[in-house]
Design an enzyme around this catalytic site. Sequence first.
Site, mmCIF file in Angstrom:
data_model
loop_
_atom_site.group_PDB
_atom_site.id
_atom_site.type_symbol
_atom_site.label_atom_id
_atom_site.label_comp_id
_atom_site.label_asym_id
_atom_site.label_seq_id
_atom_site.Cartn_x
_atom_site.Cartn_y
_atom_site.Cartn_z
ATOM 1 N N GLY A 104 14.329 138.185 -1.569
ATOM 2 C CA GLY A 104 15.418 138.767 -0.562
ATOM 3 C C GLY A 104 14.562 139.622 0.307
ATOM 4 N N SER A 177 19.764 150.640 1.891
ATOM 5 C CA SER A 177 18.967 149.401 2.144
ATOM 6 C C SER A 177 18.507 149.230 3.231
ATOM 7 C CB SER A 177 19.803 148.151 1.751
ATOM 8 O OG SER A 177 19.368 146.734 2.061
ATOM 9 N N GLN A 179 16.320 146.546 3.782
ATOM 10 C CA GLN A 179 16.562 144.920 4.005
ATOM 11 C C GLN A 179 17.823 145.348 5.118
ATOM 12 O OE1 GLN A 179 16.806 142.973 0.121
ATOM 13 N NE2 GLN A 179 14.823 143.170 -0.337
ATOM 14 N N SER A 203 16.351 154.843 4.141
ATOM 15 C CA SER A 203 16.249 153.732 3.034
ATOM 16 C C SER A 203 14.647 154.475 3.358
ATOM 17 C CB SER A 203 16.909 152.271 2.765
ATOM 18 O OG SER A 203 16.799 152.002 3.826
ATOM 19 N N ASP A 326 13.829 150.206 -7.373
ATOM 20 C CA ASP A 326 13.161 149.788 -8.331
ATOM 21 C C ASP A 326 12.226 149.879 -9.492
ATOM 22 O OD1 ASP A 326 13.790 146.955 -6.213
ATOM 23 O OD2 ASP A 326 12.097 147.655 -4.509
HETATM 24 C C1 S3P Z 1 12.753 145.868 0.106
HETATM 25 C C2 S3P Z 1 13.996 146.972 -0.127
HETATM 26 C C3 S3P Z 1 14.970 147.327 -1.540
HETATM 27 C C4 S3P Z 1 13.607 147.091 -2.521
HETATM 28 C C5 S3P Z 1 13.368 145.258 -2.296
HETATM 29 C C6 S3P Z 1 11.875 145.402 -1.228
HETATM 30 C C7 S3P Z 1 12.210 146.070 1.461
HETATM 31 O O1 S3P Z 1 15.974 145.893 -1.114
HETATM 32 O O2 S3P Z 1 14.409 146.853 -3.935
HETATM 33 O O3 S3P Z 1 12.349 145.320 -3.460
HETATM 34 O O4 S3P Z 1 10.873 145.319 1.054
HETATM 35 O O5 S3P Z 1 12.955 146.175 2.271
HETATM 36 P P1 S3P Z 1 17.129 146.734 -0.347
HETATM 37 O O6 S3P Z 1 16.968 146.730 0.695
HETATM 38 O O7 S3P Z 1 17.852 145.851 -0.933
HETATM 39 O O8 S3P Z 1 17.980 147.916 -1.500
#
Ligand code: S3P
Length: 440
Positions: A104, A177, A179, A203, A326
């Site tokens: 993701g 989030s 991400q 986040s 996580d």
């Molecule tokens: C991550 C953000 C988290 C996490 C993922 C890695 C990242 O997801 O669950 O394993 O590297 O930015 P979300 O941003 O959707 O919460």
Amino acid sequence: MGISTVVGAGDAQVAAHARALRGEVSVPGDKSISHRALMFNALARGAARVDGFLDSADTRSTIHCLRLMGATIEELEDGGVLIHGAGRAALHEPDDVLDCGNSGTSMRLLAGILAGLPFLSILTGDASLRQRPMDRIAGPLREMGARIHARQERFAPLVIEGGTVHGGLTMRTPMASAQVKSAILLAGLGADAPTTVVEPAQSRDHTERMLAAMGAGIEVDGRQVVLTPPSGDLQAVDVRVPGDISTAAAWMVAGVAHPDAELRLLGVGMNPSRTGLIDILRAMGADLEVEEERVVGGEPVADVVVRSSRLRGVEVGGALVPRAIDELPLVALAACLAEGETVIRDAEELVVKESNRVATTAEALRALGATVEERPDGMVVQGGARLTGATVRSSGDHRLAMLGAVAGLIATGETTVEGAGDVAVSYPAFWSDLGRLRQS
Ligand code: S3P
């Protein structure tokens, strides 16, 4: 032998009850930081070296995609990675689909980068990633000026016609989030004015830290980040990647929940936006010490020592949730073995991870004899369970495979983890480290 392959059961592994757990683990590199070190240096100008890089299926997906976009990435014998950045404009239209595998982070952050680059690209992934919501990035990136087509309006494959991205916008995200926040900030790098992101709760902030070190203007005020793009390209920076606290989490929970354990975890990243598990375990009464605190490559790092503990149930919610997102399946495991009830709330994001982690965590723990009630935003776990070895499924989710294995060390008898090989997404050495720490 404590672990063995089950013949005829695909990639199943048996995690037998451990009499005791002892030893040290040098925690593998942080996945979030490893992805960012590759991507941001591929956009930058100059050569950069990444040490402590996490070599795993997810970070390999990022390398694969960046190479198709024209980045020069050299993997060194010593495990380091060299990136030769020639600036954003040197990246070009990939001549094949960008396959992000299970990752993701690869898909969402690359979408942000691609939104600002003047060519066509197609992002896809494995069956799990193709079921995860992408409207959360497609919407904001469209608002910034990118043309994005998504399957059924919200799923990958994503087709991105990038180019002109507008700055001067304030984007309010409905979920905490990193991400989503990072996708918007990366698109904003190509804009002609600052971009503001406001989250409902903060986040993880690895993107902000690394972009600031590379010359972008970053102002953080609580839940708000303002990015001012640099006048030219980002400057390449060497990155020393700290150990991944989300990986260390498996051993932290094993150490506090097993009745005869003492484990030392070396070089664990202690970024405050990631240390929710430590706060939760301490509130549960865990014997957990943070030692040798230091700063490595702009990120706080420490060794963590955990010992068998009498745990009590807790309530987990609010701003703590994104700081432990996580790790919540492992919190649920600790909760089964605690005294009293544990409530995990405000964690609806669990449903859209590599699996629906409310459902898959409840299924795995119930198979072992625990009492878990699923809720739309989390779960309620009854403590005092006596876990009994059973078969648990990873459901294609690396964190569920590790959850099953750690539970197996504590449960009586033998626990079979189906989909044991899924650990390769974030921790390829997981099963060999487990074999080293368990004493039979
Ligand atoms: C991550 C953000 C988290 C996490 C993922 C890695 C990242 O997801 O669950 O394993 O590297 O930015 P979300 O941003 O959707 O919460």
